[in-house]
Design a protein around this motif. Structure first.
Motif, PDB file in Angstrom:
ATOM      1  N   LEU A   1      13.961  28.737  31.146  1.00  0.00           N
ATOM      2  CA  LEU A   1      14.457  27.494  30.543  1.00  0.00           C
ATOM      3  C   LEU A   1      15.881  27.644  30.051  1.00  0.00           C
ATOM      4  N   LYS A   2      16.237  28.831  29.606  1.00  0.00           N
ATOM      5  CA  LYS A   2      17.630  29.070  29.210  1.00  0.00           C
ATOM      6  C   LYS A   2      18.554  28.853  30.409  1.00  0.00           C
ATOM      7  N   LEU A   3      18.210  29.424  31.537  1.00  0.00           N
ATOM      8  CA  LEU A   3      19.043  29.272  32.737  1.00  0.00           C
ATOM      9  C   LEU A   3      19.150  27.810  33.153  1.00  0.00           C
ATOM     10  N   ILE A   4      18.030  27.111  33.168  1.00  0.00           N
ATOM     11  CA  ILE A   4      18.019  25.719  33.616  1.00  0.00           C
ATOM     12  C   ILE A   4      18.786  24.823  32.637  1.00  0.00           C
ATOM     13  N   CYS A   5      18.540  25.012  31.340  1.00  0.00           N
ATOM     14  CA  CYS A   5      19.166  24.142  30.329  1.00  0.00           C
ATOM     15  C   CYS A   5      20.663  24.376  30.221  1.00  0.00           C
ATOM     16  N   GLU A   6      21.102  25.609  30.454  1.00  0.00           N
ATOM     17  CA  GLU A   6      22.528  25.906  30.329  1.00  0.00           C
ATOM     18  C   GLU A   6      23.317  25.549  31.581  1.00  0.00           C
ATOM     19  N   ASN A   7      22.624  25.403  32.701  1.00  0.00           N
ATOM     20  CA  ASN A   7      23.319  25.025  33.939  1.00  0.00           C
ATOM     21  C   ASN A   7      22.376  24.210  34.823  1.00  0.00           C
ATOM     22  N   PRO A   8      21.998  23.003  34.381  1.00  0.00           N
ATOM     23  CA  PRO A   8      21.004  22.218  35.124  1.00  0.00           C
ATOM     24  C   PRO A   8      21.409  21.907  36.553  1.00  0.00           C
ATOM     25  N   ALA A   9      22.696  21.674  36.787  1.00  0.00           N
ATOM     26  CA  ALA A   9      23.143  21.324  38.139  1.00  0.00           C
ATOM     27  C   ALA A   9      22.867  22.444  39.134  1.00  0.00           C
ATOM     28  N   ALA A  10      22.937  23.686  38.678  1.00  0.00           N
ATOM     29  CA  ALA A  10      22.685  24.823  39.569  1.00  0.00           C
ATOM     30  C   ALA A  10      21.243  24.853  40.053  1.00  0.00           C
ATOM     31  N   TYR A  11      20.377  24.139  39.337  1.00  0.00           N
ATOM     32  CA  TYR A  11      18.956  24.132  39.693  1.00  0.00           C
ATOM     33  C   TYR A  11      18.499  22.746  40.159  1.00  0.00           C
ATOM     34  N   GLY A  12      19.469  21.913  40.524  1.00  0.00           N
ATOM     35  CA  GLY A  12      19.160  20.642  41.154  1.00  0.00           C
ATOM     36  C   GLY A  12      18.904  19.480  40.216  1.00  0.00           C
ATOM     37  N   PHE A  13      19.194  19.645  38.929  1.00  0.00           N
ATOM     38  CA  PHE A  13      18.944  18.571  37.978  1.00  0.00           C
ATOM     39  C   PHE A  13      20.228  17.833  37.638  1.00  0.00           C
ATOM     40  N   ILE A  14      20.154  16.523  37.690  1.00  0.00           N
ATOM     41  CA  ILE A  14      21.283  15.682  37.304  1.00  0.00           C
ATOM     42  C   ILE A  14      20.959  15.095  35.935  1.00  0.00           C
ATOM     43  N   VAL A  15      21.701  15.494  34.949  1.00  0.00           N
ATOM     44  CA  VAL A  15      21.451  15.041  33.576  1.00  0.00           C
ATOM     45  C   VAL A  15      22.536  14.057  33.190  1.00  0.00           C
ATOM     46  N   GLU A  16      22.107  12.835  32.884  1.00  0.00           N
ATOM     47  CA  GLU A  16      23.072  11.819  32.486  1.00  0.00           C
ATOM     48  C   GLU A  16      23.657  12.149  31.119  1.00  0.00           C
ATOM     49  N   LYS A  17      24.865  11.653  30.899  1.00  0.00           N
ATOM     50  CA  LYS A  17      25.506  11.859  29.610  1.00  0.00           C
ATOM     51  C   LYS A  17      24.644  11.225  28.522  1.00  0.00           C
ATOM     52  N   PRO A  18      24.321  11.978  27.471  1.00  0.00           N
ATOM     53  CA  PRO A  18      23.450  11.424  26.430  1.00  0.00           C
ATOM     54  C   PRO A  18      24.080  10.227  25.732  1.00  0.00           C
ATOM     55  N   GLU A  19      23.210   9.313  25.354  1.00  0.00           N
ATOM     56  CA  GLU A  19      23.697   8.144  24.622  1.00  0.00           C
ATOM     57  C   GLU A  19      24.237   8.569  23.255  1.00  0.00           C
ATOM     58  N   ALA A  20      25.116   7.768  22.726  1.00  0.00           N
ATOM     59  CA  ALA A  20      25.674   8.068  21.408  1.00  0.00           C
ATOM     60  C   ALA A  20      24.563   8.121  20.368  1.00  0.00           C
ATOM     61  N   THR A  21      24.644   9.106  19.496  1.00  0.00           N
ATOM     62  CA  THR A  21      23.629   9.266  18.463  1.00  0.00           C
ATOM     63  C   THR A  21      23.706   8.134  17.452  1.00  0.00           C
ATOM     64  N   VAL A  22      22.561   7.580  17.126  1.00  0.00           N
ATOM     65  CA  VAL A  22      22.505   6.514  16.127  1.00  0.00           C
ATOM     66  C   VAL A  22      22.744   7.135  14.750  1.00  0.00           C
TER      67      VAL A  22
END
Length: 303
Positions: free
Chosen positions: A209-230
């Motif tokens: 999970l460290k590898l995936i979370c720190e570089n999601p694109a390398a593992y095929g995940f497209i993570v949208e930019k998070p919405e602004a925090t309320v």
């Protein structure tokens, strides 16, 4: 009849053949493993083929477990800074953020039946580390309080092992189990231990999970930019309140109040001797505060 049956067989063959003729849109392959990797400052001995295979196995499981891994990646953006900030303040390595990730997928309501919350504390351990678990409150689901308790717990165990990887393993199987296994097998490193299946995979799941979370694109995940925090404010409560009226006071709903304060128990299991039995028969409407206690409610200022 035979002609009809033959026709359907022919049609099925055409459909199957056409399906196989279509270009493959998803390419399934072994996920990449970096040349070097560390957990909490300790190098992972990837040159050991057994260690390499263990990491590879956990990476495959989590890379191709798309739905839950996507939800994790979304929650990482929401919670990482807060959790890492508390870990750092308490001199616990930031990599322990990923321990929380595998324990609960950063879902405050995660419940294994025996443990609950962000860090999956059992009732007894939660109370030992000053987390309140009652019919009104479950502070294992409070991000800041439970993370502070986890830091205290981890620092206590690390005094025994003086090694953060062993401390992480002990979080899963218990201090005594790791100590006894180290002694019995005559080794000093987690990576040399033969353990029960769950603990055997535990650190490798954290690393995956460290590898995936720190570089999601390398593992095929497209993570949208998070919405602004309320933006939120903290409101201290030191007396009994009606939660619905309290929410209305701040122009939010009961549902919104519960979302930002997941430590509030929904159904307290009222009994007739309770102070607010009638009000709380179906859900926790009246919040009871014992004398001398106070609670911090998180209130969004832009609902």
């Amino acid at each position: 009849m035979k002609q009809t049956f033959s026709f359907y067989l022919l049609l099925l063959g055409i459909c199957v053949g056409s399906a196989y003729a279509q270009p493959v849109t998803q390419k399934i392959s072994m996920p990449p493993i970096p040349a070097t990797l560390e957990f909490a400052g300790e190098k992972v001995p990837l040159q050991d083929p057994i260690v390499y295979e263990q990491l590879q196995q956990e990476l495959v499981k989590n890379v191709y477990k798309h739905s839950s891994t996507l939800f994790i990646l979304n929650r990482v953006a929401r919670y990482r800074d807060k959790i890492v900030g508390i870990l750092t303040k308490n001199k616990v390595p930031a990599d322990f953020f990923y321990l929380a990730v595998i324990e609960s997928e950063l879902w405050p309501y995660a419940n294994s039946g025996k443990a609950a919350g962000f860090w999956q504390f059992r009732d007894t351990t939660a109370k030992e580390y000053k987390l309140e678990v009652t019919k009104f409150v479950d502070q294992r689901r409070d991000l800041e309080l439970s993370t502070q308790a986890a830091c205290n717990f981890l620092n206590s165990m690390n005094k025994t092992f003086k090694n953060w990887t062993l401390t992480a393993a002990a979080y899963n199987s218990g201090r005594t189990a790791i100590m006894n296994t180290l002694k019995a097998q005559g080794v000093e490193s987690y990576y040399d231990l033969h353990l029960t299946l769950e603990t055997n995979d535990y650190i490798f799941r954290i690393l995956a999970l460290k590898l995936i979370c720190e570089n999601p694109a390398a593992y095929g995940f497209i993570v949208e930019k998070p919405e602004a925090t309320v933006p939120t404010i903290n409101v201290s409560v030191s007396e009994d309140i009606n939660l619905i009226d309290f929410a209305r006071k701040y122009n939010i709903t009961y549902k919104t109040l519960k979302y930002y304060n997941p430590w509030l128990v929904y159904n307290p299991g009222s009994v007739k001797t309770d102070k607010y039995y009638e009000e709380n028969k179906f859900m926790n409407i009246m919040f009871e505060v014992k004398e001398g206690k106070s609670y911090q409610f998180v209130i969004p200022t832009k609902p």
